[in-house]
Motif scaffolding. Structure first.
Motif, PDB file in Angstrom:
ATOM      1  N   THR A  23      34.933   3.502 -64.894  1.00 24.19           N
ATOM      2  CA  THR A  23      34.631   4.354 -63.832  1.00 24.19           C
ATOM      3  C   THR A  23      33.174   5.077 -63.630  1.00 24.19           C
ATOM      4  OG1 THR A  23      36.866   5.015 -63.958  1.00 24.19           O
ATOM      5  CG2 THR A  23      35.607   6.454 -62.563  1.00 24.19           C
ATOM      6  N   PHE A  24      32.887   5.374 -65.171  1.00 24.94           N
ATOM      7  CA  PHE A  24      31.356   5.862 -65.096  1.00 24.94           C
ATOM      8  C   PHE A  24      30.284   4.837 -64.831  1.00 24.94           C
ATOM      9  CE2 PHE A  24      27.601   6.386 -67.867  1.00 24.94           C
ATOM     10  CZ  PHE A  24      27.094   7.424 -67.503  1.00 24.94           C
ATOM     11  N   LEU A  25      30.626   3.559 -65.390  1.00 22.91           N
ATOM     12  CA  LEU A  25      29.742   2.504 -65.008  1.00 22.91           C
ATOM     13  C   LEU A  25      29.408   2.233 -63.486  1.00 22.91           C
ATOM     14  CD1 LEU A  25      30.206   0.163 -67.856  1.00 22.91           C
ATOM     15  CD2 LEU A  25      28.176   1.769 -67.510  1.00 22.91           C
ATOM     16  N   ILE A  26      30.712   2.594 -62.808  1.00 22.42           N
ATOM     17  CA  ILE A  26      30.964   2.232 -61.346  1.00 22.42           C
ATOM     18  C   ILE A  26      30.135   3.275 -60.609  1.00 22.42           C
ATOM     19  CG2 ILE A  26      32.286   2.171 -59.472  1.00 22.42           C
ATOM     20  CD1 ILE A  26      34.340   0.847 -61.142  1.00 22.42           C
ATOM     21  N   SER A  27      30.157   4.464 -60.997  1.00 24.55           N
ATOM     22  CA  SER A  27      29.638   5.569 -60.520  1.00 24.55           C
ATOM     23  C   SER A  27      27.996   5.447 -60.702  1.00 24.55           C
ATOM     24  CB  SER A  27      30.051   6.974 -61.359  1.00 24.55           C
ATOM     25  OG  SER A  27      29.175   8.145 -60.894  1.00 24.55           O
ATOM     26  N   VAL A  28      27.511   4.991 -61.847  1.00 28.34           N
ATOM     27  CA  VAL A  28      26.121   4.849 -62.098  1.00 28.34           C
ATOM     28  C   VAL A  28      25.654   3.788 -61.158  1.00 28.34           C
ATOM     29  CG1 VAL A  28      24.261   3.951 -63.800  1.00 28.34           C
ATOM     30  CG2 VAL A  28      25.979   5.774 -64.436  1.00 28.34           C
ATOM     31  N   LEU A  29      26.202   2.591 -61.048  1.00 31.86           N
ATOM     32  CA  LEU A  29      25.514   1.653 -60.146  1.00 31.86           C
ATOM     33  C   LEU A  29      25.973   2.143 -58.532  1.00 31.86           C
ATOM     34  CD1 LEU A  29      27.502  -1.562 -61.687  1.00 31.86           C
ATOM     35  CD2 LEU A  29      25.109  -1.111 -61.511  1.00 31.86           C
ATOM     36  N   LEU A  30      26.641   2.906 -58.288  1.00 33.36           N
ATOM     37  CA  LEU A  30      26.785   3.379 -56.849  1.00 33.36           C
ATOM     38  C   LEU A  30      25.706   4.261 -56.600  1.00 33.36           C
ATOM     39  CD1 LEU A  30      30.541   3.527 -56.228  1.00 33.36           C
ATOM     40  CD2 LEU A  30      29.202   1.858 -55.048  1.00 33.36           C
ATOM     41  N   LEU A  78      22.648   4.323 -58.169  1.00 32.37           N
ATOM     42  CA  LEU A  78      21.573   3.626 -58.067  1.00 32.37           C
ATOM     43  C   LEU A  78      21.309   2.913 -56.639  1.00 32.37           C
ATOM     44  CD1 LEU A  78      21.427   2.025 -61.579  1.00 32.37           C
ATOM     45  CD2 LEU A  78      20.032   3.897 -60.786  1.00 32.37           C
ATOM     46  N   LEU A  79      22.365   2.241 -56.211  1.00 31.72           N
ATOM     47  CA  LEU A  79      22.443   1.696 -54.659  1.00 31.72           C
ATOM     48  C   LEU A  79      22.121   2.739 -53.818  1.00 31.72           C
ATOM     49  CD1 LEU A  79      25.571  -0.681 -55.100  1.00 31.72           C
ATOM     50  CD2 LEU A  79      22.895  -1.310 -55.068  1.00 31.72           C
ATOM     51  N   GLY A  80      22.387   4.049 -53.908  1.00 28.73           N
ATOM     52  CA  GLY A  80      22.363   5.002 -52.944  1.00 28.73           C
ATOM     53  C   GLY A  80      22.736   6.307 -53.436  1.00 28.73           C
ATOM     54  N   TRP A  81      22.356   7.465 -53.048  1.00 26.38           N
ATOM     55  CA  TRP A  81      22.888   8.673 -53.342  1.00 26.38           C
ATOM     56  C   TRP A  81      24.440   8.947 -52.855  1.00 26.38           C
ATOM     57  CZ3 TRP A  81      24.031  13.082 -50.279  1.00 26.38           C
ATOM     58  CH2 TRP A  81      24.331  14.197 -51.153  1.00 26.38           C
ATOM     59  N   LEU A  82      24.389   8.559 -51.622  1.00 24.98           N
ATOM     60  CA  LEU A  82      25.692   8.782 -51.035  1.00 24.98           C
ATOM     61  C   LEU A  82      26.928   8.137 -51.301  1.00 24.98           C
ATOM     62  CD1 LEU A  82      26.948  10.661 -48.734  1.00 24.98           C
ATOM     63  CD2 LEU A  82      26.548   8.839 -47.076  1.00 24.98           C
ATOM     64  N   PRO A  83      26.846   6.892 -51.926  1.00 22.14           N
ATOM     65  CA  PRO A  83      27.967   6.190 -52.368  1.00 22.14           C
ATOM     66  C   PRO A  83      28.348   6.763 -53.683  1.00 22.14           C
ATOM     67  CG  PRO A  83      26.319   4.522 -51.491  1.00 22.14           C
ATOM     68  CD  PRO A  83      25.550   5.681 -51.301  1.00 22.14           C
ATOM     69  N   GLY A  84      27.524   7.123 -54.513  1.00 23.34           N
ATOM     70  CA  GLY A  84      27.911   7.534 -55.752  1.00 23.34           C
ATOM     71  C   GLY A  84      28.534   9.176 -55.620  1.00 23.34           C
ATOM     72  N   VAL A  85      28.121   9.883 -54.535  1.00 22.47           N
ATOM     73  CA  VAL A  85      28.781  11.081 -54.316  1.00 22.47           C
ATOM     74  C   VAL A  85      30.193  10.694 -53.841  1.00 22.47           C
ATOM     75  CG1 VAL A  85      28.535  13.150 -52.684  1.00 22.47           C
ATOM     76  CG2 VAL A  85      26.782  12.337 -53.905  1.00 22.47           C
ATOM     77  N   VAL A  86      30.259  10.009 -53.174  1.00 21.87           N
ATOM     78  CA  VAL A  86      31.846   9.729 -52.319  1.00 21.87           C
ATOM     79  C   VAL A  86      32.685   9.277 -53.602  1.00 21.87           C
ATOM     80  CG1 VAL A  86      33.026   8.127 -51.121  1.00 21.87           C
ATOM     81  CG2 VAL A  86      31.043   9.160 -50.226  1.00 21.87           C
ATOM     82  N   HIS A  87      32.018   8.490 -54.367  1.00 24.04           N
ATOM     83  CA  HIS A  87      32.975   7.922 -55.357  1.00 24.04           C
ATOM     84  C   HIS A  87      33.329   8.955 -56.545  1.00 24.04           C
ATOM     85  CE1 HIS A  87      33.359   5.989 -59.538  1.00 24.04           C
ATOM     86  NE2 HIS A  87      34.106   5.212 -58.757  1.00 24.04           N
ATOM     87  N   ALA A  88      32.369   9.764 -56.645  1.00 23.64           N
ATOM     88  CA  ALA A  88      32.642  11.084 -57.814  1.00 23.64           C
ATOM     89  C   ALA A  88      33.720  11.845 -57.167  1.00 23.64           C
ATOM     90  CB  ALA A  88      31.227  11.730 -57.949  1.00 23.64           C
ATOM     91  N   PHE A  89      33.609  12.282 -55.973  1.00 18.66           N
ATOM     92  CA  PHE A  89      34.437  12.991 -55.337  1.00 18.66           C
ATOM     93  C   PHE A  89      35.882  12.413 -55.143  1.00 18.66           C
ATOM     94  CE2 PHE A  89      31.262  15.668 -53.417  1.00 18.66           C
ATOM     95  CZ  PHE A  89      31.648  17.004 -53.475  1.00 18.66           C
TER      96      PHE A  89
END
Length: 52
Positions: free
Chosen positions: A26-33, A35-46
């Motif tokens: 889950t952490f690695l997916i969050s890092v990758l998302l 890095l691809l863009g701030w918004l995908p990372g935020v959505v995944h974290a929520f």
């Protein structure tokens, strides 16, 4: 979900995921998302921190 978690989800999504779930897939997916863009990372974290 606490105010601190919400702020971390917005500002540093991988850190928020790490604090709730530790280092793992889950952490690695969050890092990758993030890095691809701030918004995908935020959505995944929520999504990850909201579904427990």
């Amino acid at each position: 979900m606490s105010i601190l978690t919400i702020l971390l989800n917005l500002l540093l999504p991988p850190l928020a995921v790490f604090l709730k779930h530790g280092i793992g897939t889950t952490f690695l997916i969050s890092v990758l998302l993030t890095l691809l863009g701030w918004l995908p990372g935020v959505v995944h974290a929520f999504y990850v921190n909201g579904t427990e």
